[in-house]
Every structure is written in C-alpha cells, then in structure tokens.
Scaffold this active site. Sequence first.
Site, PDB file in Angstrom:
ATOM      1  N   LYS A   6       0.841  -1.198   0.000  1.00  0.00           N
ATOM      2  CA  LYS A   6       0.000   0.000   0.000  1.00  0.00           C
ATOM      3  C   LYS A   6       0.878   1.251   0.000  1.00  0.00           C
ATOM      4  CE  LYS A   6      -3.797  -2.414   2.189  1.00  0.00           C
ATOM      5  NZ  LYS A   6      -4.449  -2.858   3.429  1.00  0.00           N
ATOM      6  N   GLN A  29      -4.933  -1.581   9.609  1.00  0.00           N
ATOM      7  CA  GLN A  29      -4.705  -2.911   9.039  1.00  0.00           C
ATOM      8  C   GLN A  29      -5.236  -3.983   9.999  1.00  0.00           C
ATOM      9  OE1 GLN A  29      -3.335  -3.548   5.884  1.00  0.00           O
ATOM     10  NE2 GLN A  29      -4.071  -5.599   6.355  1.00  0.00           N
ATOM     11  N   ASP A  84     -11.333   2.618   3.565  1.00  0.00           N
ATOM     12  CA  ASP A  84     -11.560   1.173   3.403  1.00  0.00           C
ATOM     13  C   ASP A  84     -13.050   0.874   3.187  1.00  0.00           C
ATOM     14  OD1 ASP A  84      -9.420  -0.550   3.256  1.00  0.00           O
ATOM     15  OD2 ASP A  84      -9.088  -0.622   5.428  1.00  0.00           O
TER      16      ASP A  84
END
Length: 289
Positions: free
Chosen positions: A54, A98, A121
């Site tokens: 990422k 995460q 997200d």
Amino acid sequence: MTAQIIDGFAVAASLRKDIATRAAEMKAAHGVVPGLAVILVGEDPASQVYVRNKLLATAECGVKSLEYKLPVTTSEAEVLELVASLNANPEVHGILVQLPLPKQINADKVLGLIDPDKDVDGFHPMNAGRLSVGLPGFVPCTPRGSQILIDAVLPDLAGKHAVVIGRSNIVGKPMAQLLLQKNATVTIAHSKTADLPALCRTADVLVAAVGRPQMVKGSWVKPGAVVIDVGINRIEVDGKGKLVGDVDFASAAEVAGHITPVPRGVGPMTIACLMLNTLDSATRAIKAG
Ligand code: NAD
C-alpha cells in the site's frame, strides 16, 4: 482456453497513473496533497506485506503516507487516541487500520471511531448504509476494483444475472450492492446455499469471494460468463507455495468469456482503489471547504 484474460495488473497500473495525474493537478490548483494514514499494530507477516504494498502505491500515486507502526502490546485506548487525532488532522484524508488487530483491541470499536468521511476502506457501518441506499460514500476497495474490471468487459448489466459467492461485509455484500446499482439481477450465495454449481451455471457474471482454493470448477461456469476471482489462497504444489484463487482457472477459462487470473487480477485493483478512495476523499474535503 477460450476466455479472454482480464488483466487486472495492467488496469490497476493505468488507474494509478491516472490518480497520479489528478493528484498533481490537485496540488497545483489547491495546494492539497491527498494524505493516507496507515496504522499497523503488531508484526503479522501478511499484514506487513500488505502495508508495504500500500505504501509503495502511495508514492507512485502522489499520495502522502503517514505510517504508524505500533508494538503488539499497544492498548485499545492508545489506538483509539491515535484514530481520534487523525480524524482531527486536516492533512489526513484517509485512515486505514490494518486488520487483524491483536486480541486486546476490539476491531469494531476502532473501525467505528474512524470518521466515516475518512474511512477509505469503506468498512464503517455508515458507509455500508450509504452504499445500500445509494448515497455517496466510500465503497470497499476490493468490490470497487472488481466492478471496474467488470465494467471494462461488460458495461451494461441490465437483464444480466450476477451471482456473488460469499457474504462478507468487506467483499460479498458490497459487491452485490454495486452489481445491483448497475441493474444486474443479483443473487448472493454462501456456505448454506443449496446446489451452488447449478446456481453458478445461471450466472452471466460470477464473482467468487470465498477463501476456498479452486472451488469453482469449469463445469459451474455458464459459457461466455464473466468470472471474477477475488480469492487469494496459498497452496503447496510439489513442495512449493503457490497463490491460487477460489476458481479453478484452467477449467473455468475453457468455458468463460472473460476471467481474472490470480495473481494479477483483482489483487492489484484493491490497492489502486484504496488510492482512488483517498483521492476522492481529498476532492470532497476541498469541495466542503
Ligand atoms: P470471509 O471468510 O469473510 O467470507 C467468505 C464467505 O464465503 C462467507 O460469506 C461464506 O458464507 C462463504 N463460503 C464459505 N464456504 C463456502 C462454500 N463452501 N460455499 C459457498 N460459500 C462459502 O472472506 P472474505 O474476506 O470475503 O474473503 C474471501 C476471499 O477473498 C479470501 O480468499 C480472501 O483472501 C480474498 N480477498 C481478496 C482480496 C483481494 O484484494 N483480492 C481482498 C479481500 C479478500
């Protein structure tokens, strides 16, 4: 093989290039650089790889990354405090935590504290609701990337039957919502669905998001269908590790019209869409003044 391969790797590369151009234009016109904060708690090896990938994409896309690597012993209160400070930071347009988080931290509580307007997200219940009622918000990156790949080969889904295998909140359900918005007739299948092969054979678009290596066989695929394989599974072949999807690629490619490979299919689209969501967030922040 009869199917055309949908090259997610190439589509994602071109999307990242486009994002970099738009980010440069934004910086020139408004002095704003899209900012993505990434929080990683602990040393989970897979998570470290995801975060590294990422961050590589942020550099390529002209997105500023703020990385927070915290020890596995970090308390829930500390993570919540960090999220609250990032919510208040105007240079941060996207916040990503995460997963998985260590046991002492309640993931729902942490994800629930992220400002829905920075939830790149798309996991916050507010964004799930917005997607469901058709309001602008953040769509989870994997379904958004999968939909871009479907649009590229089958732009008009009216009258088409889409079957999504998997009902997770991060892939299956939002994928079904997106297909519905595109006027497909959508069926969500899952572990309790009866006669899954027969159902799949009725699908013009078949999305597999299950987590079971090579479960979907060629005999399950309608001739000419678009097959999107979201699964990422590591298996052993001749003593060596190999990544495979939820679809048995060799047999499905004999029947499908278009199919995504694993790797180089949906995976690269997920990260590119994280960048796209961050750019979208910065664009909205500029509009909101
Ligand atoms: P999940 O475990 O949360 O959900 C899996 C779903 O599959 C469940 O809804 C379950 O009902 C269904 N299922 C399980 N066994 C089944 C069966 N035998 N028949 C029919 N349905 C069955 O998983 P997830 O987070 O949605 O991820 C699914 C897969 O996608 C995994 O392989 C994951 O690694 C992969 N994934 C890939 C990306 C990417 O970027 N490409 C992103 C997220 C997830």
